[in-house]
Motif scaffolding. Structure first.
Motif, PDB file in Angstrom:
ATOM      1  N   LEU A  31       0.350  -6.416  -4.429  1.00  0.00           N
ATOM      2  CA  LEU A  31       1.468  -6.040  -3.566  1.00  0.00           C
ATOM      3  C   LEU A  31       2.767  -6.381  -4.278  1.00  0.00           C
ATOM      4  CD1 LEU A  31       2.491  -5.011  -0.798  1.00  0.00           C
ATOM      5  CD2 LEU A  31       2.516  -7.403  -0.033  1.00  0.00           C
ATOM      6  N   LEU A  62      -3.515  -8.843  -3.416  1.00  0.00           N
ATOM      7  CA  LEU A  62      -3.665  -8.196  -2.118  1.00  0.00           C
ATOM      8  C   LEU A  62      -5.146  -8.041  -1.822  1.00  0.00           C
ATOM      9  CD1 LEU A  62      -2.203  -6.732   0.254  1.00  0.00           C
ATOM     10  CD2 LEU A  62      -2.415  -4.620  -1.080  1.00  0.00           C
ATOM     11  N   ALA A 110       1.824  -1.320  -2.270  1.00  0.00           N
ATOM     12  CA  ALA A 110       0.444  -1.798  -2.296  1.00  0.00           C
ATOM     13  C   ALA A 110      -0.354  -0.851  -3.189  1.00  0.00           C
ATOM     14  CB  ALA A 110      -0.138  -1.828  -0.888  1.00  0.00           C
TER      15      ALA A 110
END
Length: 632
Positions: free
Chosen positions: A161, A175, A150
């Protein structure tokens, strides 16, 4: 899918395939057993620390990034229940495209070189090779079934991600910012069943202490979810500490992190220079040869810091002949905003590099004097590289001569210094004699040495490629010039034979006719033919003319396409040798045409003794067969 096929604006999740070499590497990682699997943590910490350094550097010229950059920190978190190990940093992070280029492909030949080397050395050596070839991140798949990264690039308003099971593909998806690091990256490993040990806090702490204790970024450990972080590495740059506060183990740990290898340094040098330019240096001479020692680029790679901010990880601070030294230099006299491109042009950097090279030579000389056995190992590993300085850096030649070691006809398996050589000069000997080639064992049996050996004259056996070059432009040592035993006349008649009973007698009168016949018959292959003063056992040998190039140097240059530019060799014959006497008799009885095979054979034998093929291999085989038939 290639990197060019995806843009940083890609809003949706996407699946990608690793490049072919990376896919093969992952197969090895997940199906092989390595002796030191903990290397994965060292690699992740190293990447995280580098990301922190990069953010510090970029923030110097970008106020927006400066506002985001906090105190550099690497955090390791353990979760036994979920079987997860996480390494997070507050560094520069990665964009969508950077994830593809950094984690989906290798932009150079590192992976292929690693795979080739692994095939040569076997899986047992894999762990020590990982860091050396720049493929460290992929070592996570030795311990994890699933890896998630991440990340949010500093200054970007998007997070990503990256995830992969290490089976040939990976995915990248947007993300939510709430689930992403504020800045930097968070690498989560879902550990496999064989990796329980890496969920134990004591094990992690031991690994960090052994492999990453000297990293210049603090490292915290969260032993379980909800527990307060505990500092397990202070992040103080090792080179900034007083030498009295640093242990040998800490120096070794830092060297391993810096070099990416698992050996111990043969020499550690740590000092602070003061004066017009102030800087701190921490340098290591490796205990073994780096894999890239003989790369064609021959570049030294040193880390340059300005007030602990990494400016360049591969600045060419040292000359190429010191490229094996692993080095960190930290200076306060270089502007923090200096561009990495301008570093190589900086006169301050040039001055520091010159001073560091001088100090390193001094330290090597001290090692040679005080710990000769340890220095012998250093010379065995790096002597051929140091000798490049004899050719490329005349101003350092005297200093290099002081530490240079050579194999010779008197060294008996050991090495000798030029000082040793001069101390053992024979009466009336006026030169330092040498022979060049590519195999010291074969050089020791060269026929050109016979007359020198008979007189007890020592000859240096120079078997490194660079030897053929530096001896041609070095003036000499201690007033004695260097002279090749394969070039020009031997000029050793004034040196007495060790055994007076073997005093040479004048050659037979008909040898003059043989010399004349050889000159005419072999005129296409040799420049001249003469009776030798250097041969005592062999029938013939080849040497370069007085004004020609040394035989080995001519061979090296011929391999570059310059064949035929350096003249033909001189054939020397041993007038006292039975084969030469028989050939002279055959010439007297049968004439030149009847003795032609013998004349050609004499030249071919000299070429074979010199490591070369006969002039005409087929004709040589035919003549030799006929000779065997006569004898049989």
């Amino acid at each position: 899918m290639t990197k060019d096929a995806v843009t940083a604006e890609a809003p949706q999740a996407a699946q990608f395939g690793f490049e072919a070499d990376v896919a093969q590497l992952l197969e090895l990682m997940t199906h092989s057993v390595y002796s030191e699997r903990e290397v994965f943590l060292r690699e992740l910490i190293s990447n995280a620390a580098d990301a922190c350094e990069k953010l510090r550097y970029e923030s110097l010229s970008d106020e927006r990034l400066a506002a985001e950059a906090g105190a550099p920190l690497v955090t390791i978190a353990l979760d036994k229940e979920k079987r997860q190990l996480t390494v997070a940093d507050n560094g520069v992070g990665m964009s969508h495209d950077e994830l593809i280029s950094a984690l989906g492909a290798i932009a150079n030949s590192g992976t292929r070189a690693f795979l080739d080397k692994l095939g040569q050395e076997g899986a047992g050596e894999g762990a020590s090779l990982i860091g050396r070839f720049g493929v460290g991140f992929y070592s996570v798949f030795m311990v994890a079934d699933l890896v998630e990264v991440a990340t949010r690039r500093a200054g970007d308003d998007q997070a990503w991600l990256w995830s992969s099971q290490g089976k040939g593909t990976y995915s990248i998806a947007p993300l939510a910012l709430d689930d992403a690091p504020k800045v930097g990256a968070r690498v989560t490993l879902h550990l496999n069943a064989e990796s329980d040990e890496f969920l134990e806090p004591w094990r992690i702490e031991n690994i960090v202490r052994e492999h990453s204790g000297a990293v210049s970024t603090p490292i915290d450990l969260i032993e379980e979810p909800g527990k307060e972080p505990r500092r397990i590495a202070d992040g103080q740059a090792l080179w900034t500490k007083p030498k009295s506060e640093i242990t040998e183990e800490q120096y070794t740990d830092f060297y391993r992190q810096l070099s990416g290898s698992f050996d111990e340094p043969a020499l550690t040098v740590h000092w602070r220079a003061e004066g017009r330019t102030e800087y701190t240096v921490l340098a290591f001479v490796p205990g073994s040869r780096p894999f890239d020692l003989f790369e064609p680029s021959r570049k030294s790679k040193s880390k340059l810091y300005v007030r602990r901010v990494l400016i360049s990880r591969d600045v060419e601070l040292l000359p190429a002949w010191l490229r094996f030294v692993r080095l960190v230099v930290d200076s306060a006299d270089i502007p923090l905003n200096v561009s990495r491109e301008m570093v190589q042009k900086s006169p301050v950097i040039a001055s520091i590099g010159k001073a560091v090279a001088t100090r390193l030579l001094q330290e090597l000389k001290k090692l040679a004097e005080n710990e000769p056995e340890k220095f012998a190992t250093v010379w065995e590993n790096f002597g051929s590289v140091l000798k490049e300085g004899l050719h490329e850096d005349p101003s350092r030649r005297d200093d290099l001569f002081a530490i240079a070691r050579f194999t010779s006809t008197k060294s008996d398996g050991e090495t000798r210094t030029l000082k040793d050589y001069v101390a053992d000069l024979r009466e009336n000997q006026t030169a330092i004699y040498y022979i060049t080639g590519d195999d010291a064992t074969r050089l020791a049996t060269s026929p050109q040495l016979e007359g020198f050996r008979a007189r007890g004259v020592e000859v240096l056996l120079l078997d490194d490629a660079v030897d053929a070059f530096w001896v041609t432009n070095a003036l000499g040592f201690d007033g004695k010039p260097f002279k090749s035993v394969t070039q020009g006349a031997a000029d050793i008649d004034a040196i007495a034979l060790l055994d007076d009973s073997k005093e040479e007698t004048p050659p037979a009168a008909d040898v003059g006719d043989l010399v004349a016949a050889l000159k005419e018959t072999l005129s296409d292959a040799v420049e001249d033919v003469r009776v030798s003063t250097r041969l005592t056992e062999s029938a013939a040998c080849l040497v370069a003319s007085e004004k020609g190039l040394d035989r080995q140097l001519a061979r090296i240059l011929a391999e570059t396409g310059q064949k035929g530019l350096f003249g033909k060799p001189v054939l020397e014959i041993n007038a006292k040798h039975p084969a030469v006497a028989a050939l002279a008799a055959s010439l007297r009885e049968k004439g030149r045409e009847g003795a032609a095979d013998g004349l050609h054979l004499l030249l071919d034998l000299a070429r074979v003794a010199d490591g070369e093929a006969p002039v005409d291999p087929a004709a040589f085989a035919k003549r030799l067969s006929a000779l065997i038939a006569k004898v049989a």
